[in-house]
Motif scaffolding. Structure first.
Motif, PDB file in Angstrom:
ATOM      1  N   GLY A 137       5.571  -0.983 -10.537  1.00  0.00           N
ATOM      2  CA  GLY A 137       6.921  -1.496  -9.999  1.00  0.00           C
ATOM      3  C   GLY A 137       6.979  -2.672  -8.441  1.00  0.00           C
ATOM      4  N   ASN A 138       6.785  -2.190  -7.400  1.00  0.00           N
ATOM      5  CA  ASN A 138       6.944  -2.026  -6.616  1.00  0.00           C
ATOM      6  C   ASN A 138       8.729  -2.164  -6.685  1.00  0.00           C
ATOM      7  N   THR A 139       9.100  -1.386  -6.646  1.00  0.00           N
ATOM      8  CA  THR A 139      10.803  -1.873  -6.619  1.00  0.00           C
ATOM      9  C   THR A 139      11.848  -0.857  -5.226  1.00  0.00           C
ATOM     10  N   ALA A 170       2.491   7.235 -10.350  1.00  0.00           N
ATOM     11  CA  ALA A 170       1.716   6.192 -10.288  1.00  0.00           C
ATOM     12  C   ALA A 170       3.143   4.614 -11.066  1.00  0.00           C
ATOM     13  N   ALA A 171       3.716   4.672 -12.245  1.00  0.00           N
ATOM     14  CA  ALA A 171       4.131   3.660 -12.726  1.00  0.00           C
ATOM     15  C   ALA A 171       5.600   3.601 -11.079  1.00  0.00           C
ATOM     16  N   GLU A 172       5.881   4.478 -10.770  1.00  0.00           N
ATOM     17  CA  GLU A 172       7.644   3.067  -9.934  1.00  0.00           C
ATOM     18  C   GLU A 172       6.484   2.794  -8.579  1.00  0.00           C
ATOM     19  N   ASP A 198       0.454  -1.133   0.015  1.00  0.00           N
ATOM     20  CA  ASP A 198       0.520   0.133  -0.051  1.00  0.00           C
ATOM     21  C   ASP A 198       1.109   1.117   0.384  1.00  0.00           C
ATOM     22  N   HIS A 199       1.056   1.993  -1.232  1.00  0.00           N
ATOM     23  CA  HIS A 199       2.255   3.106  -1.463  1.00  0.00           C
ATOM     24  C   HIS A 199       1.530   4.255  -1.130  1.00  0.00           C
TER      25      HIS A 199
END
Length: 127
Positions: free
Chosen positions: A104-106, A99-101, A91-92
């Motif tokens: 990516g869940n990095t 949103a893209a980052e 849960d960012h």
């Protein structure tokens, strides 16, 4: 001049707006159960737990991990750590990553974001 009453209304409005942008599955997950599971820091040889009313950043500090941070609101990105692996849902909650980052869940802003699931392994190379 803004009164406390108006400021509180604006704060509640902003929180509703921020929450509304989260996927419904995460909003529901957050209501059903608190974050749980193992938080692994292999470079430091540590495994930490995060209390229901505690941020990951607070748990890292309590475990004597030297963290860099500033805002504690997910705005500056200084507390972000690379994600090596995870099981469950992320849960960012930050506004730092795009949103893209986030998709990516990095990386994860430890001051506000949450992990719902079995475990997450974070890299602490620069700590």
């Amino acid at each position: 001049m803004r009164t406390d009453r108006n400021a509180g209304g604006r704060k509640a409005s902003l929180e509703r707006e921020r929450t509304a942008r989260r996927p419904a599955a995460l909003r529901n997950l957050r209501q059903q159960r608190p974050p749980s599971g193992r938080r692994l820091l292999p470079r430091l040889g540590k495994e930490i737990s995060v209390g229901a009313n505690q941020t990951l950043l607070e748990a890292l500090e309590a475990a004597s991990v030297d963290m860099i941070f500033d805002c504690r609101r997910g705005e500056c990105g200084l507390c972000a750590l690379p994600i090596l692996s995870f099981e469950g849902e992320l849960d960012h909650r930050d506004v730092f990553f795009s949103a893209a980052e986030k998709a990516g869940n990095t990386k994860l802003c430890t001051c506000v974001s949450r992990v719902y699931g079995a475990s997450i392994t974070l890299d602490t190379a620069d700590r």
